[in-house]
Write an enzyme that holds these catalytic residues in place. Sequence first.
Site, PDB file in Angstrom:
ATOM      1  N   GLU A  82       0.867  -1.181   0.000  1.00  0.00           N
ATOM      2  CA  GLU A  82       0.000   0.000   0.000  1.00  0.00           C
ATOM      3  C   GLU A  82       0.904   1.231   0.000  1.00  0.00           C
ATOM      4  O   GLU A  82       1.499   1.588   1.017  1.00  0.00           O
ATOM      5  CB  GLU A  82      -0.909   0.021   1.229  1.00  0.00           C
ATOM      6  N   LYS A 111     -11.563   0.570   6.128  1.00  0.00           N
ATOM      7  CA  LYS A 111     -10.371   0.700   6.954  1.00  0.00           C
ATOM      8  C   LYS A 111     -10.771   1.269   8.318  1.00  0.00           C
ATOM      9  O   LYS A 111     -11.644   2.150   8.397  1.00  0.00           O
ATOM     10  CB  LYS A 111      -9.377   1.637   6.263  1.00  0.00           C
ATOM     11  N   ARG A 135       1.231  10.209   0.898  1.00  0.00           N
ATOM     12  CA  ARG A 135       1.846  11.195   1.793  1.00  0.00           C
ATOM     13  C   ARG A 135       3.182  11.671   1.241  1.00  0.00           C
ATOM     14  O   ARG A 135       3.711  12.682   1.691  1.00  0.00           O
ATOM     15  CB  ARG A 135       2.062  10.582   3.187  1.00  0.00           C
TER      16      ARG A 135
END
Length: 318
Positions: free
Chosen positions: A41, A127, A45
């Site tokens: 994943e 999530k 960022r």
Amino acid sequence: MNPILEQISKIGLVPVIKLDDPDKAVDLARALKKGGIPVAEVTFRAAGADRAIRNIARELPDVLVGAGTVITVDQVKQAVDAGAKYIISPGFDPEVVSYCVEHNITPGVTNPSEVSQATKMGLEVVKFFPAEAAGGLKVLKALAGPFPKMRFIPTGGINPDNLNEYLAFNKILACGGSWMVPGKLVDACDWDGITALAKEAVLKMLGAELRHIGINCADKDEAALVAARFEQLLGGNRETSKSFFAGCDELECMFMKGPGANGHLAIAVNSVERAMTYYSAIGFAFDTDTLVLDDAGKPKFVYFKDEIGGFAVHLVRR
């Protein structure tokens, strides 16, 4: 459930990766795959996340590469165009979810209102972030109660010490975390170190241990004699419909010549399904004719195809 999420469930772990240098992406993903985790994943960022995803998707098509920390529709478009097989957002943004629900979006949630929105939009998995800071497994179980069909990928504060506590809850699809890909190792290009951490995480998740040794005997009388001798050494002796167990059930003396030239070894694991996924990836094969499923259709018992040292070997769910 869609095939991507099913595969993630079978793997059980989702490494969360922040890459400052997209050119390291392939080596990092290859190291994770070698350690038994063919999932990555890549978070948005860091700049160049789409390049990192594109590199992995092109060079390692069998790795499930996804985009994390996706917070805008533009980022979704970049990720999908780069080859991301799934999208994960840190929070529930209706605009983002509405746009990319068809691209396997897994939005983040921390409260019942957000889970309810996800349910209304037809999502099967969300999530749970930040897991530990938001109350951990206790809160997650409370959230799962009103939404029995929803499953979760907790991320944030997951580590080797609490990993199996989370995975033991059947509403958890997989666990995400960054402890498998620490920045220091990535910066140093220590791919062997990453592989070692990935393998350590997989083995921790599986919890594989020798449950018992089965000894082939000619008949019940011989099995009784063998078990009696081991009882003198280890204590314990109980009878089942097909064997005697001696010690604390470490030794099973069969009433007949069962699988294996010498007998069999039973290996207990936390999840037979995840164990089969991992062991298959590193070259083992299974005798699917011996596969036993539970009432939910999940594997709970299976023999490996080949003997090891004259012993047949089977997995059994702990």
